[in-house]
Write an enzyme that holds these catalytic residues in place. Sequence first.
Site, mmCIF file in Angstrom:
data_model
loop_
_atom_site.group_PDB
_atom_site.id
_atom_site.type_symbol
_atom_site.label_atom_id
_atom_site.label_comp_id
_atom_site.label_asym_id
_atom_site.label_seq_id
_atom_site.Cartn_x
_atom_site.Cartn_y
_atom_site.Cartn_z
ATOM 1 N N GLY A 232 0.821 -1.198 0.000
ATOM 2 C CA GLY A 232 0.000 0.000 0.000
ATOM 3 C C GLY A 232 0.851 1.243 0.000
ATOM 4 O O GLY A 232 1.996 1.240 -0.454
ATOM 5 N N GLU B 257 2.441 -2.182 9.059
ATOM 6 C CA GLU B 257 3.486 -3.063 8.550
ATOM 7 C C GLU B 257 4.730 -2.918 9.399
ATOM 8 O O GLU B 257 4.872 -1.959 10.157
ATOM 9 C CB GLU B 257 3.795 -2.741 7.077
ATOM 10 C CG GLU B 257 2.632 -3.086 6.167
ATOM 11 C CD GLU B 257 2.923 -2.826 4.699
ATOM 12 O OE1 GLU B 257 2.175 -3.354 3.881
ATOM 13 O OE2 GLU B 257 3.876 -2.104 4.367
ATOM 14 N N HIS C 283 13.269 -8.825 0.166
ATOM 15 C CA HIS C 283 11.996 -9.054 0.851
ATOM 16 C C HIS C 283 12.124 -10.393 1.548
ATOM 17 O O HIS C 283 12.562 -11.368 0.942
ATOM 18 C CB HIS C 283 10.839 -9.081 -0.142
ATOM 19 C CG HIS C 283 9.509 -8.980 0.529
ATOM 20 N ND1 HIS C 283 8.987 -10.001 1.271
ATOM 21 C CD2 HIS C 283 8.613 -7.975 0.591
ATOM 22 C CE1 HIS C 283 7.815 -9.620 1.766
ATOM 23 N NE2 HIS C 283 7.566 -8.391 1.366
ATOM 24 N N ARG D 148 12.701 -5.374 7.817
ATOM 25 C CA ARG D 148 12.917 -6.404 6.800
ATOM 26 C C ARG D 148 14.316 -6.983 6.747
ATOM 27 O O ARG D 148 14.485 -8.162 6.517
ATOM 28 C CB ARG D 148 12.683 -5.813 5.413
ATOM 29 C CG ARG D 148 11.301 -5.377 5.177
ATOM 30 C CD ARG D 148 11.187 -4.787 3.803
ATOM 31 N NE ARG D 148 9.784 -4.449 3.659
ATOM 32 C CZ ARG D 148 9.179 -4.178 2.545
ATOM 33 N NH1 ARG D 148 9.839 -4.163 1.430
ATOM 34 N NH2 ARG D 148 7.916 -3.907 2.494
ATOM 35 N N HIS E 230 14.189 -7.320 -3.601
ATOM 36 C CA HIS E 230 12.885 -6.672 -3.639
ATOM 37 C C HIS E 230 12.904 -5.198 -4.029
ATOM 38 O O HIS E 230 11.983 -4.714 -4.646
ATOM 39 C CB HIS E 230 12.231 -6.823 -2.269
ATOM 40 C CG HIS E 230 10.847 -6.268 -2.189
ATOM 41 N ND1 HIS E 230 9.848 -6.623 -3.069
ATOM 42 C CD2 HIS E 230 10.289 -5.375 -1.335
ATOM 43 C CE1 HIS E 230 8.725 -5.975 -2.747
ATOM 44 N NE2 HIS E 230 8.970 -5.204 -1.722
ATOM 45 N N ARG F 8 14.779 0.722 3.033
ATOM 46 C CA ARG F 8 13.481 1.353 2.806
ATOM 47 C C ARG F 8 12.437 0.855 3.795
ATOM 48 O O ARG F 8 12.308 -0.339 4.026
ATOM 49 C CB ARG F 8 13.016 1.020 1.380
ATOM 50 C CG ARG F 8 11.618 1.480 1.074
ATOM 51 C CD ARG F 8 11.279 1.162 -0.366
ATOM 52 N NE ARG F 8 10.976 -0.248 -0.568
ATOM 53 C CZ ARG F 8 9.783 -0.794 -0.353
ATOM 54 N NH1 ARG F 8 8.792 -0.076 0.109
ATOM 55 N NH2 ARG F 8 9.582 -2.076 -0.601
#
Length: 529
Positions: free
Chosen positions: A51, A115, A239, A286, A347, A382
Amino acid sequence: MSHDPAQTDILIIGSGAAGLTAALHLAERFRVTVLAKGALNEGSTAWAQGGIAAVLEPGDTFDNHVDDTMVAGAGLNDRTTVEFVVEGAPAAIERLAALGVPFNMDGEALHLTREGGHSHRRIVHVDDATGWAVQEALIRAARAHPNVTLLPDMVAVDLATSRHEQRYSGAGNVWGVYAFNRATDRVELYTARATILATGGAGRTYLFSTAPRGATGDGIAMAWRAGCRVSNMEFMQFHPTCLYNLEVKNFLITEAVRGEGGKLMNPTTGKNFMPYYDARAELAPRDIVARAIDAEIKRFGLDYVHLDISHMPPEFVRGHFPNIYEKLLGLGIDMTTQPIPVVPAQHYTCGGVVIDRDGRTDLPGLYAVGEVSQSGLHGANRLASNSLLECFVFGEAAARDIAARWDTLPPPPAIRPWDESRVTDSDEEVVIKQNWTEIRRFMWNYVGIVRSTKRLERARHRIAMLTEEVADYYGHFRVTPDLIELRNLLQSADLIVRSALHRKESRGLHYTLDYPETAAEAVDTILVP
Protein backbone atom coordinates in the site's frame (compact mmCIF):
# COMPACT_ATOMS: atom_id res chain seq x y z
CA MET A 1 -3.14 19.84 -34.00
CA SER A 2 -1.42 16.47 -33.79
CA HIS A 3 2.13 16.38 -32.54
CA ASP A 4 5.04 14.16 -33.41
CA PRO A 5 5.63 12.03 -30.28
CA ALA A 6 9.29 11.69 -31.30
CA GLN A 7 9.75 15.48 -30.96
CA THR A 8 7.88 16.39 -27.82
CA ASP A 9 8.07 18.90 -24.98
CA ILE A 10 8.81 16.37 -22.27
CA LEU A 11 9.91 12.76 -22.59
CA ILE A 12 9.25 10.29 -19.79
CA ILE A 13 10.89 6.88 -19.78
CA GLY A 14 8.77 4.51 -17.70
CA SER A 15 5.01 4.16 -17.23
CA GLY A 16 4.73 3.25 -13.55
CA ALA A 17 3.58 5.37 -10.60
CA ALA A 18 6.45 7.89 -10.89
CA GLY A 19 6.36 8.37 -14.66
CA LEU A 20 2.60 8.66 -15.02
CA THR A 21 2.26 10.98 -12.01
CA ALA A 22 4.75 13.34 -13.66
CA ALA A 23 3.02 12.96 -17.03
CA LEU A 24 -0.42 13.85 -15.71
CA HIS A 25 0.90 16.97 -13.94
CA LEU A 26 2.84 18.17 -16.98
CA ALA A 27 0.07 17.44 -19.48
CA GLU A 28 -1.92 20.39 -18.19
CA ARG A 29 0.50 22.67 -20.07
CA PHE A 30 2.80 20.56 -22.23
CA ARG A 31 2.91 17.71 -24.71
CA VAL A 32 4.30 14.60 -23.08
CA THR A 33 5.53 11.34 -24.60
CA VAL A 34 5.79 8.32 -22.28
CA LEU A 35 7.89 5.33 -23.37
CA ALA A 36 7.27 1.95 -21.74
CA LYS A 37 9.66 -0.94 -22.22
CA GLY A 38 6.93 -3.54 -22.55
CA ALA A 39 3.22 -3.21 -21.83
CA LEU A 40 2.20 -0.05 -19.96
CA ASN A 41 1.41 -1.95 -16.76
CA GLU A 42 4.40 -4.28 -16.72
CA GLY A 43 6.51 -2.37 -14.19
CA SER A 44 6.87 -2.79 -10.44
CA THR A 45 3.97 -0.49 -9.54
CA ALA A 46 1.37 -3.01 -10.65
CA TRP A 47 2.90 -5.63 -8.35
CA ALA A 48 2.93 -3.56 -5.15
CA GLN A 49 0.71 -5.50 -2.74
CA GLY A 50 1.19 -3.54 0.46
CA GLY A 51 0.00 0.00 0.00
CA ILE A 52 0.96 3.61 0.54
CA ALA A 53 2.18 4.98 3.85
CA ALA A 54 0.55 8.21 5.06
CA VAL A 55 -0.14 9.85 8.39
CA LEU A 56 -3.95 9.71 8.66
CA GLU A 57 -4.69 8.01 11.99
CA PRO A 58 -5.60 10.16 15.02
CA GLY A 59 -2.57 10.29 17.33
CA ASP A 60 -0.13 9.65 14.49
CA THR A 61 2.14 12.54 13.45
CA PHE A 62 4.47 13.49 10.61
CA ASP A 63 7.33 13.31 13.13
CA ASN A 64 6.45 9.67 13.92
CA HIS A 65 6.50 8.73 10.23
CA VAL A 66 9.79 10.61 9.74
CA ASP A 67 11.34 8.86 12.77
CA ASP A 68 10.18 5.41 11.61
CA THR A 69 11.69 6.08 8.17
CA MET A 70 15.00 7.25 9.72
CA VAL A 71 15.21 4.26 12.07
CA ALA A 72 14.64 1.84 9.17
CA GLY A 73 17.17 3.76 7.06
CA ALA A 74 19.85 3.34 9.75
CA GLY A 75 20.52 7.06 9.95
CA LEU A 76 21.60 7.39 6.33
CA ASN A 77 18.44 9.21 5.21
CA ASP A 78 18.42 12.91 4.42
CA ARG A 79 16.01 14.24 7.04
CA THR A 80 14.74 17.20 5.00
CA THR A 81 13.90 14.86 2.10
CA VAL A 82 12.10 12.48 4.46
CA GLU A 83 10.05 15.37 5.88
CA PHE A 84 9.26 16.59 2.35
CA VAL A 85 7.92 13.16 1.28
CA VAL A 86 6.06 12.37 4.52
CA GLU A 87 4.33 15.76 4.50
CA GLY A 88 3.32 15.26 0.86
CA ALA A 89 1.64 11.91 1.57
CA PRO A 90 -1.92 12.88 2.57
CA ALA A 91 -2.31 15.11 -0.53
CA ALA A 92 -0.96 12.36 -2.80
CA ILE A 93 -3.56 9.92 -1.43
CA GLU A 94 -6.33 12.48 -1.99
CA ARG A 95 -5.32 12.91 -5.63
CA LEU A 96 -5.29 9.15 -6.17
CA ALA A 97 -8.74 8.84 -4.63
CA ALA A 98 -9.89 11.61 -7.01
CA LEU A 99 -8.49 9.57 -9.93
CA GLY A 100 -10.77 6.75 -8.82
CA VAL A 101 -8.46 4.45 -6.84
CA PRO A 102 -10.95 2.44 -4.73
CA PHE A 103 -9.12 2.49 -1.39
CA ASN A 104 -10.53 0.23 1.33
CA MET A 105 -12.70 2.21 3.71
CA ASP A 106 -13.55 1.85 7.38
CA GLY A 107 -16.88 3.67 7.60
CA GLU A 108 -16.15 7.22 6.44
CA ALA A 109 -12.38 6.95 6.93
CA LEU A 110 -9.71 5.14 4.92
CA HIS A 111 -8.92 1.68 6.25
CA LEU A 112 -5.34 1.54 7.52
CA THR A 113 -3.09 -1.49 8.02
CA ARG A 114 0.20 -1.68 9.85
CA GLU A 115 3.49 -3.06 8.55
CA GLY A 116 6.89 -3.89 10.03
CA GLY A 117 8.86 -0.82 11.12
CA HIS A 118 5.81 1.47 11.43
CA SER A 119 4.83 2.75 14.88
CA HIS A 120 1.21 3.30 13.77
CA ARG A 121 -1.39 1.97 11.38
CA ARG A 122 -0.80 4.15 8.35
CA ILE A 123 -0.94 2.04 5.20
CA VAL A 124 -3.83 2.85 2.87
CA HIS A 125 -4.55 -0.04 0.54
CA VAL A 126 -6.85 -1.68 -1.97
CA ASP A 127 -7.13 -5.18 -0.48
CA ASP A 128 -3.68 -6.73 -1.02
CA ALA A 129 -3.31 -5.43 -4.58
CA THR A 130 -2.88 -1.67 -4.15
CA GLY A 131 -0.33 -1.23 -6.92
CA TRP A 132 -2.56 -2.79 -9.53
CA ALA A 133 -5.45 -0.43 -8.69
CA VAL A 134 -3.11 2.59 -8.73
CA GLN A 135 -1.52 1.56 -12.04
CA GLU A 136 -4.95 1.08 -13.68
CA ALA A 137 -6.19 4.48 -12.50
CA LEU A 138 -3.05 6.28 -13.73
CA ILE A 139 -3.13 4.60 -17.15
CA ARG A 140 -6.84 5.39 -17.50
CA ALA A 141 -6.20 9.08 -16.75
CA ALA A 142 -3.14 9.25 -19.04
CA ARG A 143 -4.99 7.59 -21.93
CA ALA A 144 -7.84 10.09 -21.56
CA HIS A 145 -5.50 13.10 -21.73
CA PRO A 146 -5.03 14.54 -25.23
CA ASN A 147 -1.54 15.86 -24.38
CA VAL A 148 -0.14 12.47 -23.34
CA THR A 149 1.13 9.95 -25.89
CA LEU A 150 1.77 6.49 -24.44
CA LEU A 151 4.16 4.30 -26.45
CA PRO A 152 4.60 0.69 -25.26
CA ASP A 153 7.31 -1.74 -26.43
CA MET A 154 10.06 0.89 -26.60
CA VAL A 155 13.37 -0.22 -25.07
CA ALA A 156 15.61 2.72 -24.19
CA VAL A 157 19.21 2.16 -25.32
CA ASP A 158 21.04 5.33 -24.31
CA LEU A 159 20.37 8.95 -23.47
CA ALA A 160 20.94 11.40 -26.32
CA THR A 161 23.35 14.00 -24.91
CA SER A 162 25.48 16.89 -26.16
CA ARG A 163 27.93 14.25 -27.43
CA HIS A 164 25.31 13.21 -29.98
CA GLU A 165 24.66 16.69 -31.36
CA GLN A 166 25.37 17.21 -35.08
CA ARG A 167 28.04 19.63 -33.87
CA TYR A 168 29.68 17.67 -31.04
CA SER A 169 29.62 19.36 -27.64
CA GLY A 170 30.81 18.31 -24.19
CA ALA A 171 28.13 20.36 -22.43
CA GLY A 172 26.42 17.30 -20.95
CA ASN A 173 22.86 18.34 -21.79
CA VAL A 174 20.34 15.55 -22.15
CA TRP A 175 18.11 15.94 -25.22
CA GLY A 176 16.14 12.71 -25.11
CA VAL A 177 16.79 9.06 -25.78
CA TYR A 178 17.55 6.46 -28.42
CA ALA A 179 14.98 3.68 -28.09
CA PHE A 180 14.58 0.30 -29.76
CA ASN A 181 11.08 -0.06 -31.17
CA ARG A 182 9.99 -3.69 -30.83
CA ALA A 183 7.39 -3.23 -33.58
CA THR A 184 9.91 -2.14 -36.23
CA ASP A 185 13.10 -3.71 -34.79
CA ARG A 186 14.80 -0.35 -35.27
CA VAL A 187 16.39 2.18 -32.94
CA GLU A 188 14.58 5.53 -33.07
CA LEU A 189 15.52 8.94 -31.68
CA TYR A 190 13.12 10.74 -29.31
CA THR A 191 13.96 14.32 -28.37
CA ALA A 192 12.55 16.72 -25.78
CA ARG A 193 13.45 19.79 -23.76
CA ALA A 194 13.35 17.75 -20.55
CA THR A 195 13.68 14.00 -19.99
CA ILE A 196 12.48 12.15 -16.90
CA LEU A 197 13.87 8.73 -16.01
CA ALA A 198 11.20 6.68 -14.24
CA THR A 199 12.66 3.31 -15.18
CA GLY A 200 12.56 1.52 -11.83
CA GLY A 201 15.23 -0.54 -10.10
CA ALA A 202 17.87 -3.14 -10.87
CA GLY A 203 16.37 -6.16 -9.11
CA ARG A 204 16.89 -8.53 -12.01
CA THR A 205 20.62 -8.55 -11.36
CA TYR A 206 19.68 -11.22 -8.79
CA LEU A 207 18.61 -14.84 -9.23
CA PHE A 208 15.63 -14.56 -6.87
CA SER A 209 13.76 -11.30 -7.19
CA THR A 210 10.22 -10.03 -6.77
CA ALA A 211 10.92 -7.42 -9.47
CA PRO A 212 9.26 -7.70 -12.87
CA ARG A 213 11.35 -9.05 -15.75
CA GLY A 214 12.13 -5.58 -16.99
CA ALA A 215 13.87 -4.33 -13.82
CA THR A 216 17.35 -4.45 -15.34
CA GLY A 217 18.66 -1.11 -14.05
CA ASP A 218 18.33 0.57 -17.48
CA GLY A 219 17.88 4.12 -16.21
CA ILE A 220 20.68 3.83 -13.68
CA ALA A 221 23.07 2.43 -16.30
CA MET A 222 22.08 4.99 -18.96
CA ALA A 223 22.46 7.92 -16.54
CA TRP A 224 25.86 6.61 -15.39
CA ARG A 225 27.09 6.26 -18.99
CA ALA A 226 25.88 9.79 -19.74
CA GLY A 227 27.78 11.24 -16.76
CA CYS A 228 25.50 11.21 -13.69
CA ARG A 229 26.65 10.27 -10.21
CA VAL A 230 25.13 7.13 -8.74
CA SER A 231 24.77 6.55 -5.01
CA ASN A 232 24.16 3.83 -2.38
CA MET A 233 23.87 0.89 -4.79
CA GLU A 234 25.06 -1.52 -2.08
CA PHE A 235 21.68 -1.17 -0.36
CA MET A 236 19.63 -3.83 -2.09
CA GLN A 237 16.54 -4.69 -0.15
CA PHE A 238 15.63 -8.33 0.11
CA HIS A 239 12.00 -9.05 0.85
CA PRO A 240 12.01 -11.70 3.57
CA THR A 241 9.05 -13.67 2.25
CA CYS A 242 8.75 -14.64 -1.40
CA LEU A 243 6.78 -17.80 -2.21
CA TYR A 244 9.12 -20.76 -2.73
CA ASN A 245 7.68 -22.53 -5.76
CA LEU A 246 9.66 -23.78 -8.73
CA GLU A 247 6.84 -23.10 -11.21
CA VAL A 248 5.76 -19.66 -10.02
CA LYS A 249 8.48 -17.05 -9.97
CA ASN A 250 8.40 -13.86 -7.86
CA PHE A 251 5.14 -14.25 -6.01
CA LEU A 252 5.44 -12.03 -2.97
CA ILE A 253 3.79 -12.75 0.34
CA THR A 254 3.21 -9.25 1.71
CA GLU A 255 4.68 -7.97 4.98
CA ALA A 256 1.15 -7.54 6.22
CA VAL A 257 0.82 -11.32 6.73
CA ARG A 258 3.40 -10.98 9.52
CA GLY A 259 1.81 -7.71 10.62
CA GLU A 260 -1.50 -9.50 11.15
CA GLY A 261 -0.07 -12.40 13.16
CA GLY A 262 1.84 -14.70 10.78
CA LYS A 263 4.76 -16.63 12.35
CA LEU A 264 8.01 -17.83 10.78
CA MET A 265 8.72 -21.50 11.50
CA ASN A 266 11.64 -23.83 10.82
CA PRO A 267 10.09 -26.76 8.87
CA THR A 268 12.66 -29.22 10.28
CA THR A 269 12.48 -28.36 13.98
CA GLY A 270 8.96 -26.94 14.01
CA LYS A 271 10.26 -23.97 16.04
CA ASN A 272 9.23 -20.33 15.69
CA PHE A 273 12.75 -18.98 15.22
CA MET A 274 12.40 -15.18 14.97
CA PRO A 275 12.46 -14.52 18.75
CA TYR A 276 15.99 -16.01 18.84
CA TYR A 277 17.20 -13.35 16.41
CA ASP A 278 15.38 -10.21 17.53
CA ALA A 279 13.08 -9.16 20.38
CA ARG A 280 10.63 -7.67 17.87
CA ALA A 281 10.35 -11.15 16.31
CA GLU A 282 8.12 -11.12 13.19
CA LEU A 283 7.75 -7.32 13.29
CA ALA A 284 11.49 -6.57 13.11
CA PRO A 285 12.60 -4.52 10.07
CA ARG A 286 12.92 -6.40 6.80
CA ASP A 287 16.71 -6.64 6.70
CA ILE A 288 16.78 -8.35 10.13
CA VAL A 289 14.01 -10.76 9.16
CA ALA A 290 15.69 -11.54 5.82
CA ARG A 291 19.07 -12.19 7.50
CA ALA A 292 17.42 -14.39 10.14
CA ILE A 293 15.72 -16.51 7.45
CA ASP A 294 18.98 -16.63 5.47
CA ALA A 295 20.88 -17.78 8.58
CA GLU A 296 18.24 -20.40 9.42
CA ILE A 297 18.27 -21.73 5.84
CA LYS A 298 22.08 -21.95 5.78
CA ARG A 299 22.37 -23.45 9.25
CA PHE A 300 19.84 -26.23 8.67
CA GLY A 301 20.46 -26.72 4.93
CA LEU A 302 16.87 -25.82 4.12
CA ASP A 303 15.37 -24.78 0.77
CA TYR A 304 12.83 -22.52 2.52
CA VAL A 305 11.18 -21.70 5.84
CA HIS A 306 7.47 -21.69 6.70
CA LEU A 307 5.28 -18.62 7.16
CA ASP A 308 2.23 -19.71 9.12
CA ILE A 309 -0.96 -17.75 9.80
CA SER A 310 -3.21 -20.83 10.03
CA HIS A 311 -3.77 -20.28 13.78
CA MET A 312 -5.92 -17.23 12.93
CA PRO A 313 -9.64 -17.67 12.08
CA PRO A 314 -10.07 -18.71 8.41
CA GLU A 315 -12.49 -15.85 7.63
CA PHE A 316 -9.97 -13.35 9.06
CA VAL A 317 -7.23 -14.68 6.77
CA ARG A 318 -9.46 -14.78 3.69
CA GLY A 319 -10.85 -11.32 4.45
CA HIS A 320 -7.42 -9.71 4.81
CA PHE A 321 -5.57 -11.49 2.01
CA PRO A 322 -8.11 -12.46 -0.67
CA ASN A 323 -5.68 -12.36 -3.61
CA ILE A 324 -2.87 -14.22 -1.87
CA TYR A 325 -5.38 -16.79 -0.55
CA GLU A 326 -6.78 -17.44 -4.06
CA LYS A 327 -3.36 -17.58 -5.70
CA LEU A 328 -2.00 -20.07 -3.13
CA LEU A 329 -5.16 -22.17 -3.31
CA GLY A 330 -4.54 -22.55 -7.04
CA LEU A 331 -1.09 -23.94 -6.16
CA GLY A 332 -2.51 -26.43 -3.68
CA ILE A 333 -1.75 -24.44 -0.51
CA ASP A 334 -4.60 -23.46 1.81
CA MET A 335 -3.11 -20.70 3.97
CA THR A 336 -5.99 -20.95 6.46
CA THR A 337 -4.84 -24.50 7.39
CA GLN A 338 -1.28 -24.81 6.05
CA PRO A 339 2.03 -22.98 6.29
CA ILE A 340 3.41 -21.13 3.23
CA PRO A 341 6.96 -22.04 2.06
CA VAL A 342 8.96 -18.80 1.68
CA VAL A 343 12.49 -17.60 0.86
CA PRO A 344 13.98 -14.11 0.83
CA ALA A 345 14.24 -12.46 -2.62
CA GLN A 346 15.68 -9.22 -3.94
CA HIS A 347 12.88 -6.67 -3.64
CA TYR A 348 13.93 -3.04 -3.90
CA THR A 349 16.86 -0.93 -5.09
CA CYS A 350 17.46 1.73 -2.42
CA GLY A 351 20.34 3.33 -4.34
CA GLY A 352 20.25 4.97 -7.74
CA VAL A 353 20.84 8.16 -9.70
CA VAL A 354 21.63 11.07 -7.38
CA ILE A 355 18.81 13.66 -7.41
CA ASP A 356 17.89 16.80 -5.51
CA ARG A 357 14.51 17.71 -3.97
CA ASP A 358 13.19 18.64 -7.43
CA GLY A 359 14.17 15.32 -8.99
CA ARG A 360 17.05 16.94 -10.91
CA THR A 361 20.12 14.85 -11.75
CA ASP A 362 23.65 16.16 -12.37
CA LEU A 363 22.94 16.63 -16.08
CA PRO A 364 20.95 19.61 -17.41
CA GLY A 365 17.59 18.56 -18.81
CA LEU A 366 17.56 15.18 -17.05
CA TYR A 367 15.34 14.28 -14.08
CA ALA A 368 14.94 10.96 -12.26
CA VAL A 369 12.04 9.85 -10.05
CA GLY A 370 11.04 6.70 -8.18
CA GLU A 371 13.13 3.59 -7.70
CA VAL A 372 15.71 4.64 -10.32
CA SER A 373 16.71 7.57 -8.10
CA GLN A 374 18.50 8.06 -4.79
CA SER A 375 16.71 11.00 -3.19
CA GLY A 376 17.83 10.53 0.40
CA LEU A 377 14.43 9.16 1.43
CA HIS A 378 15.29 5.51 2.07
CA GLY A 379 18.81 5.65 3.47
CA ALA A 380 20.29 2.22 4.15
CA ASN A 381 16.91 0.44 4.16
CA ARG A 382 13.48 1.35 2.81
CA LEU A 383 10.55 1.44 5.20
CA ALA A 384 7.55 -0.60 4.02
CA SER A 385 5.12 1.26 1.74
CA ASN A 386 7.29 4.37 1.38
CA SER A 387 8.17 3.42 -2.21
CA LEU A 388 4.89 4.17 -4.00
CA LEU A 389 4.71 7.31 -1.88
CA GLU A 390 8.11 8.46 -3.19
CA CYS A 391 6.87 7.99 -6.77
CA PHE A 392 3.89 10.30 -6.27
CA VAL A 393 5.69 13.02 -4.32
CA PHE A 394 8.78 13.15 -6.54
CA GLY A 395 6.83 12.63 -9.78
CA GLU A 396 4.94 15.79 -8.93
CA ALA A 397 8.05 17.64 -7.69
CA ALA A 398 9.89 17.02 -10.98
CA ALA A 399 6.83 18.11 -12.97
CA ARG A 400 6.57 21.31 -10.91
CA ASP A 401 10.25 22.09 -11.42
CA ILE A 402 10.11 21.55 -15.19
CA ALA A 403 7.05 23.79 -15.46
CA ALA A 404 8.72 26.49 -13.35
CA ARG A 405 11.93 26.44 -15.43
CA TRP A 406 10.27 25.96 -18.79
CA ASP A 407 11.43 29.28 -20.26
CA THR A 408 15.06 28.52 -19.43
CA LEU A 409 15.02 25.05 -21.04
CA PRO A 410 16.42 25.35 -24.58
CA PRO A 411 14.78 23.40 -27.43
CA PRO A 412 16.86 20.40 -28.60
CA PRO A 413 19.49 21.06 -31.27
CA ALA A 414 19.96 18.74 -34.26
CA ILE A 415 20.89 15.27 -32.94
CA ARG A 416 22.59 12.56 -35.01
CA PRO A 417 20.36 9.58 -35.81
CA TRP A 418 21.30 6.12 -34.54
CA ASP A 419 24.12 4.66 -36.60
CA GLU A 420 24.19 0.93 -37.25
CA SER A 421 26.18 0.94 -40.49
CA ARG A 422 29.08 -0.99 -38.98
CA VAL A 423 27.18 -3.82 -37.29
CA THR A 424 25.61 -7.10 -38.32
CA ASP A 425 22.82 -9.25 -36.91
CA SER A 426 23.88 -11.33 -33.94
CA ASP A 427 24.78 -14.93 -34.67
CA GLU A 428 24.64 -16.21 -31.10
CA GLU A 429 21.71 -15.31 -28.86
CA VAL A 430 22.89 -18.10 -26.54
CA VAL A 431 25.82 -15.92 -25.42
CA ILE A 432 23.38 -13.38 -24.00
CA LYS A 433 21.36 -16.01 -22.15
CA GLN A 434 24.49 -17.57 -20.68
CA ASN A 435 25.89 -14.23 -19.45
CA TRP A 436 22.54 -13.15 -18.03
CA THR A 437 22.22 -16.38 -15.99
CA GLU A 438 25.81 -16.14 -14.84
CA ILE A 439 25.42 -12.58 -13.54
CA ARG A 440 22.24 -13.38 -11.62
CA ARG A 441 23.79 -16.44 -10.02
CA PHE A 442 27.06 -14.91 -8.81
CA MET A 443 25.26 -11.77 -7.62
CA TRP A 444 22.93 -13.97 -5.56
CA ASN A 445 25.77 -16.03 -4.10
CA TYR A 446 28.43 -13.35 -3.61
CA VAL A 447 26.57 -10.04 -3.30
CA GLY A 448 23.40 -11.20 -1.56
CA ILE A 449 22.00 -10.83 1.93
CA VAL A 450 25.31 -11.58 3.69
CA ARG A 451 28.58 -10.44 2.08
CA SER A 452 32.32 -10.71 2.61
CA THR A 453 35.24 -8.95 0.95
CA LYS A 454 36.37 -12.22 -0.62
CA ARG A 455 32.93 -12.88 -2.13
CA LEU A 456 32.74 -9.31 -3.45
CA GLU A 457 36.22 -9.60 -5.02
CA ARG A 458 35.12 -12.79 -6.79
CA ALA A 459 32.08 -10.99 -8.17
CA ARG A 460 34.23 -8.04 -9.27
CA HIS A 461 36.60 -10.37 -11.11
CA ARG A 462 33.76 -11.98 -13.05
CA ILE A 463 32.20 -8.62 -13.88
CA ALA A 464 35.51 -7.43 -15.36
CA MET A 465 35.66 -10.46 -17.66
CA LEU A 466 32.03 -10.19 -18.72
CA THR A 467 32.33 -6.44 -19.35
CA GLU A 468 34.95 -7.05 -22.03
CA GLU A 469 32.83 -9.78 -23.61
CA VAL A 470 29.63 -7.70 -23.65
CA ALA A 471 31.38 -4.55 -24.92
CA ASP A 472 32.86 -6.55 -27.78
CA TYR A 473 29.46 -8.06 -28.57
CA TYR A 474 27.72 -4.67 -28.38
CA GLY A 475 30.29 -3.17 -30.76
CA HIS A 476 29.77 -5.80 -33.43
CA PHE A 477 26.10 -6.69 -33.42
CA ARG A 478 22.83 -4.90 -34.04
CA VAL A 479 21.08 -4.24 -30.73
CA THR A 480 18.20 -6.37 -29.51
CA PRO A 481 16.16 -5.87 -26.33
CA ASP A 482 18.06 -8.77 -24.71
CA LEU A 483 21.44 -7.26 -25.52
CA ILE A 484 20.37 -3.82 -24.24
CA GLU A 485 19.21 -5.39 -20.99
CA LEU A 486 22.32 -7.50 -20.58
CA ARG A 487 24.53 -4.45 -21.00
CA ASN A 488 22.53 -2.53 -18.37
CA LEU A 489 22.34 -5.50 -16.02
CA LEU A 490 26.10 -5.86 -16.08
CA GLN A 491 26.62 -2.12 -15.54
CA SER A 492 24.23 -2.24 -12.57
CA ALA A 493 26.00 -5.27 -11.10
CA ASP A 494 29.30 -3.43 -11.42
CA LEU A 495 27.91 -0.37 -9.58
CA ILE A 496 26.49 -2.57 -6.80
CA VAL A 497 29.78 -4.43 -6.27
CA ARG A 498 31.88 -1.26 -6.39
CA SER A 499 29.62 0.38 -3.82
CA ALA A 500 29.63 -2.68 -1.56
CA LEU A 501 33.44 -2.91 -1.60
CA HIS A 502 33.64 0.80 -0.80
CA ARG A 503 31.58 0.51 2.41
CA LYS A 504 33.79 -0.67 5.27
CA GLU A 505 30.98 -1.21 7.78
CA SER A 506 27.66 -3.01 8.14
CA ARG A 507 24.65 -0.72 8.02
CA GLY A 508 21.02 -1.40 7.14
CA LEU A 509 20.83 -3.69 4.14
CA HIS A 510 24.59 -3.90 3.64
CA TYR A 511 25.87 -6.62 5.92
CA THR A 512 29.44 -7.85 5.57
CA LEU A 513 31.21 -10.47 7.68
CA ASP A 514 34.49 -8.52 7.46
CA TYR A 515 33.07 -5.31 8.95
CA PRO A 516 30.17 -6.35 11.18
CA GLU A 517 30.18 -3.07 13.17
CA THR A 518 28.35 0.11 12.19
CA ALA A 519 30.57 3.20 11.92
CA ALA A 520 29.83 6.23 14.10
CA GLU A 521 29.07 8.45 11.12
CA ALA A 522 26.59 7.70 8.35
CA VAL A 523 28.04 8.56 4.92
CA ASP A 524 26.52 7.98 1.48
CA THR A 525 28.52 5.98 -1.04
CA ILE A 526 28.75 8.22 -4.10
CA LEU A 527 30.28 6.92 -7.32
CA VAL A 528 31.48 9.54 -9.82
CA PRO A 529 31.66 8.47 -13.50
